[in-house]
Design a protein around this motif. Structure first.
Motif, short mmCIF file in Angstrom:
data_model
loop_
_atom_site.label_atom_id
_atom_site.label_comp_id
_atom_site.label_asym_id
_atom_site.label_seq_id
_atom_site.Cartn_x
_atom_site.Cartn_y
_atom_site.Cartn_z
N VAL A 151 0.82 -1.21 0.00
CA VAL A 151 0.00 0.00 0.00
C VAL A 151 0.86 1.26 0.00
CG1 VAL A 151 -1.77 1.28 1.28
CG2 VAL A 151 -1.85 -1.22 1.20
N ALA A 152 1.95 1.24 0.75
CA ALA A 152 2.76 2.45 0.90
C ALA A 152 4.21 2.11 1.13
CB ALA A 152 2.23 3.28 2.09
N LYS A 153 5.05 3.13 0.96
CA LYS A 153 6.47 3.02 1.30
C LYS A 153 6.71 3.93 2.51
CE LYS A 153 7.96 1.94 -3.40
NZ LYS A 153 8.26 0.54 -3.09
N ASP A 154 7.51 3.43 3.42
CA ASP A 154 7.77 4.16 4.64
C ASP A 154 9.26 4.07 4.96
OD1 ASP A 154 7.17 5.65 6.93
OD2 ASP A 154 6.80 3.86 8.16
N ALA A 155 9.71 4.94 5.82
CA ALA A 155 11.10 4.92 6.29
C ALA A 155 11.08 5.21 7.78
CB ALA A 155 11.94 5.94 5.55
N LEU A 156 12.17 4.90 8.45
CA LEU A 156 12.30 5.25 9.86
C LEU A 156 13.24 6.44 9.97
CD1 LEU A 156 12.68 1.70 11.46
CD2 LEU A 156 10.60 3.01 11.02
N THR A 157 12.70 7.56 10.38
CA THR A 157 13.52 8.76 10.53
C THR A 157 14.13 8.77 11.93
OG1 THR A 157 11.78 10.16 11.49
CG2 THR A 157 11.86 10.00 9.09
N VAL A 158 15.41 9.03 12.01
CA VAL A 158 16.04 9.20 13.33
C VAL A 158 15.70 10.61 13.78
CG1 VAL A 158 18.21 9.30 14.59
CG2 VAL A 158 17.88 7.57 12.80
N SER A 159 14.91 10.70 14.84
CA SER A 159 14.32 11.98 15.24
C SER A 159 14.58 12.33 16.69
CB SER A 159 12.81 11.96 15.00
OG SER A 159 12.49 11.75 13.64
N VAL A 160 14.67 13.63 16.93
CA VAL A 160 14.74 14.17 18.29
C VAL A 160 13.66 15.23 18.41
CG1 VAL A 160 17.20 13.73 18.58
CG2 VAL A 160 16.45 15.94 17.65
N SER A 161 13.37 15.61 19.64
CA SER A 161 12.40 16.66 19.88
C SER A 161 12.94 18.00 19.39
CB SER A 161 12.09 16.75 21.38
OG SER A 161 11.31 17.90 21.67
N SER A 162 12.06 18.83 18.88
CA SER A 162 12.46 20.18 18.48
C SER A 162 12.89 20.99 19.70
CB SER A 162 11.32 20.88 17.74
OG SER A 162 10.18 21.00 18.60
N LYS A 163 12.51 20.51 20.90
CA LYS A 163 12.89 21.18 22.15
C LYS A 163 14.25 20.71 22.68
CE LYS A 163 8.99 19.76 23.96
NZ LYS A 163 7.85 19.49 24.88
N ASN A 164 14.86 19.76 21.96
CA ASN A 164 16.17 19.27 22.37
C ASN A 164 17.18 20.42 22.31
OD1 ASN A 164 18.90 18.04 22.18
ND2 ASN A 164 17.79 16.11 21.99
N PRO A 165 17.92 20.68 23.40
CA PRO A 165 18.88 21.80 23.40
C PRO A 165 19.98 21.65 22.37
CG PRO A 165 19.20 20.39 25.32
CD PRO A 165 17.92 19.96 24.68
N ASN A 166 20.14 20.44 21.83
CA ASN A 166 21.17 20.19 20.83
C ASN A 166 20.62 20.11 19.40
OD1 ASN A 166 23.31 19.62 22.90
ND2 ASN A 166 21.93 17.91 23.37
N GLY A 326 0.58 10.71 5.65
CA GLY A 326 1.99 11.06 5.65
C GLY A 326 2.91 10.08 4.95
N TYR A 327 2.35 9.05 4.31
CA TYR A 327 3.17 8.03 3.66
C TYR A 327 3.33 8.29 2.16
CZ TYR A 327 2.55 5.33 7.95
OH TYR A 327 2.56 4.93 9.26
N ILE A 328 4.19 7.50 1.53
CA ILE A 328 4.40 7.58 0.10
C ILE A 328 3.62 6.44 -0.55
CG2 ILE A 328 6.11 7.53 -1.75
CD1 ILE A 328 8.22 8.25 0.41
N PRO A 329 2.64 6.72 -1.41
CA PRO A 329 1.87 5.64 -2.03
C PRO A 329 2.77 4.71 -2.84
CG PRO A 329 0.77 7.76 -2.34
CD PRO A 329 2.14 8.06 -1.80
N ALA A 330 2.47 3.42 -2.78
CA ALA A 330 3.24 2.42 -3.53
C ALA A 330 2.56 2.12 -4.87
CB ALA A 330 3.38 1.14 -2.72
N PHE A 331 1.55 2.92 -5.22
CA PHE A 331 0.82 2.72 -6.47
C PHE A 331 0.42 4.08 -7.01
CE2 PHE A 331 -2.03 2.71 -2.90
CZ PHE A 331 -3.15 3.42 -3.32
N THR A 332 0.00 4.12 -8.25
CA THR A 332 -0.41 5.38 -8.86
C THR A 332 -1.92 5.52 -8.82
OG1 THR A 332 -0.44 4.33 -11.05
CG2 THR A 332 1.58 5.45 -10.39
#
Length: 333
Positions: A151-166, A326-332
């Motif tokens: 149905v869709a293509k997905d990825a795992l984003t390495v994410s931090v909070s926008s509130k992270n001081p770094n 929020g996903y990328i469709p795997a079909f047209t």
């Protein structure tokens, strides 16, 4: 009285479906009802159908109720499509005049990719939902009638909070550094880079039944194990929320969940992996390595009414539902 009986019977059916799906205490479950006014009366009934595949022409194989079980990543897409399909048609004869006049009942229950495959193999669900590649041994277990529908293509984003001081300094992490963060060797941000704060690192992951855990293990961790102190999340939405709410958190948030979390305002920041960002272009090209298919599978022959719903999933309506989540469709279209 009729409405009360319908609610009771619907609740009992849903409960038995969730048991078959292996749903546990922390795992949420919802279904979509036949129409907005009938939602309470019909007791959380949801609808789903089939993709273009071989359908049985034997009317004795008709079953008004269809159950999808498994991946929490595919769950919101299938749940929304089940709801819109039911609201549009309400009874199967309105889908196809050759179908009996029975209420459409398509249940969608989350529980994790592993649970979904097992339910499809055991026959306790019609379709198992996955957010990872299916294994050879699982295909073998599903038998000669195995079919898969991406149905869709997905990825795992390495994410931090926008509130992270770094956050402003965290632009890229290589695989080796990620391993040291997620296996617990690095416990403070200053160990990642001396310019970062001395705050503790809090690791967030999906629970071990989720497809994301296996994908991240294969793509990043290799033979290293994730630290036992990592906080497990019952769904990808929960994982995204946990990371967003913790200024010192880091986790592998699905591309779809990441986009939905940031829809109204930026609450998560993505970090490049080995210099590659998790963009649609890089995912489709294969340059971004932590990615996965989002699909459903079955090991049984598909009935004509299941086929009708799967065709709906792979229609323009289904395409729009994939994008909306929020996903990328795997079909047209």
């Amino acid at each position: 009285m009729k409405k009360q009986l319908s609610l009771l019977l619907g609740g009992l059916l849903l409960a038995s479906s969730l048991v078959a799906c292996g749903a546990k205490g922390s795992t949420a479950s919802t279904t979509a009802a036949a129409s907005d006014k009938e939602t309470a009366a019909e007791s959380n009934t949801a609808k789903e159908g089939e993709s273009k595949a071989e359908a049985s022409s034997d009317s004795s194989d008709f079953k008004a109720q269809i159950l999808f079980c498994g991946s929490t990543s595919l769950y919101p897409i299938m749940s929304s499509l089940a709801s819109s399909f039911t609201e549009k048609y309400e009874t199967w004869d309105k889908v196809d005049a050759s179908f009996p006049k029975e209420n459409i009942s398509i249940y969608v229950a989350p529980g994790g990719s592993g649970v979904g495959v097992k339910a499809a193999v055991d026959g306790t669900a019609d379709f198992g939902m996955l957010a990872r590649d299916i294994k050879d041994k699982e295909v073998e277990s599903l038998g000669k009638d195995y079919k898969s529908f991406e149905v869709a293509k997905d990825a795992l984003t390495v994410s931090v909070s926008s509130k992270n001081p770094n956050a402003d300094k965290l632009e890229n992490l290589d695989t080796e550094t990620l391993q040291k963060i997620f296996d617990g060797e690095y416990t403070k941000w200053s160990q990642v880079d001396s310019s970062l704060s001395d705050d503790e690192i809090h690791v967030y992951i999906r629970d071990l039944s989720g497809g994301a855990y296996e994908v991240f293990q294969k793509a990043v961790m290799g033979d290293k194990e994730i630290t036992p102190s990592a906080t497990q999340s019952a769904s990808m939405t929960e994982l995204a929320t946990n990371v967003a709410n913790d200024p010192n958190g880091i986790g592998y948030v699905g591309f779809g969940a990441f986009n939905k979390a940031n829809k109204e305002s930026t609450v998560l920041k993505e970090i490049k992996v080995d210099g590659v960002e998790a963009s649609e272009e890089k995912i489709l090209s294969g340059d971004y390595k932590i990615q996965r298919p989002v699909m459903f599978v079955t090991g049984k022959k598909i009935t004509k009414n299941e086929q009708a719903f799967i065709d709906y999933v792979f229609s323009e309506t289904g395409y729009d539902a994939v994008v909306a989540n929020g996903y990328i469709p795997a079909f047209t279209k």
